[in-house]
Motif scaffolding. Sequence first.
Motif, mmCIF file in Angstrom:
data_model
loop_
_atom_site.group_PDB
_atom_site.id
_atom_site.type_symbol
_atom_site.label_atom_id
_atom_site.label_comp_id
_atom_site.label_asym_id
_atom_site.label_seq_id
_atom_site.Cartn_x
_atom_site.Cartn_y
_atom_site.Cartn_z
ATOM 1 N N GLN A 167 -22.074 -8.712 -47.861
ATOM 2 C CA GLN A 167 -23.150 -8.021 -47.165
ATOM 3 C C GLN A 167 -24.298 -8.952 -46.791
ATOM 4 O OE1 GLN A 167 -23.127 -4.767 -46.148
ATOM 5 N NE2 GLN A 167 -21.023 -4.748 -46.860
ATOM 6 N N PHE A 168 -24.517 -9.994 -47.619
ATOM 7 C CA PHE A 168 -25.597 -10.937 -47.360
ATOM 8 C C PHE A 168 -25.120 -12.339 -47.697
ATOM 9 C CE2 PHE A 168 -27.683 -6.954 -48.451
ATOM 10 C CZ PHE A 168 -28.576 -6.810 -47.399
ATOM 11 N N VAL A 169 -25.566 -13.296 -46.900
ATOM 12 C CA VAL A 169 -25.366 -14.708 -47.200
ATOM 13 C C VAL A 169 -26.767 -15.297 -47.337
ATOM 14 C CG1 VAL A 169 -24.438 -16.913 -46.425
ATOM 15 C CG2 VAL A 169 -23.208 -14.788 -45.901
ATOM 16 N N ALA A 170 -27.077 -15.765 -48.531
ATOM 17 C CA ALA A 170 -28.416 -16.282 -48.815
ATOM 18 C C ALA A 170 -28.399 -17.803 -48.834
ATOM 19 C CB ALA A 170 -28.891 -15.761 -50.175
ATOM 20 N N LEU A 171 -29.445 -18.412 -48.299
ATOM 21 C CA LEU A 171 -29.624 -19.847 -48.481
ATOM 22 C C LEU A 171 -30.033 -20.084 -49.926
ATOM 23 C CD1 LEU A 171 -31.514 -20.994 -45.269
ATOM 24 C CD2 LEU A 171 -29.149 -21.478 -45.917
#
Length: 178
Positions: A167-171
């Motif tokens: 759902q999310f790709v975070a740095l």
Amino acid sequence: MQIEEMKPFVGVGKELFSRLKLQSLITKLAIEPSYYFLRWTHKVSGIREEQPTEIDFPMMEGQMFNHKYELRWKLQHNNLYDVLLLSIAGDYSDFTPVGHSWKIEPNNQEKFPYYAYPAYGYPRNEVRFPKEFIYSKTLNVRIEENDKSKPVLAQRYFIDGETSAVQFVALTLEGEHK
């Protein structure tokens, strides 16, 4: 090396944040090292180490990331910001959880002890951008050198525990840097 326990959390601000409240939150979450990317209608900051100051506001959107958090904010109206927090350090009282069953990939602690995949920056002279892309000199973005003494750019996947969809790709940063 001991592997820290992950407590994934995704949440949105319970209310819109003023500039002062957002700056206070950024300061609270800014463990060393932390990096920032700010966007205005006419320019971007590039990835920098300096926290946004009063003169940087209002901006259209921005983000802060470090080993434990990625904080994203977007200007809504009346100079108030909608804020999203992606964390491996559990929930935060000013945020309403989004979903209730998050996993972090990969789950193989031996192969990926800090739950991060490599991320790569664009070459500084990438022709798709009208100006040179700017990175902090203290961040290894895997394009010009591979200096492991610097924090290394990475990405972390937040996966819905019910659907198994990313759902999310975070740095983030590889490993834990102090």
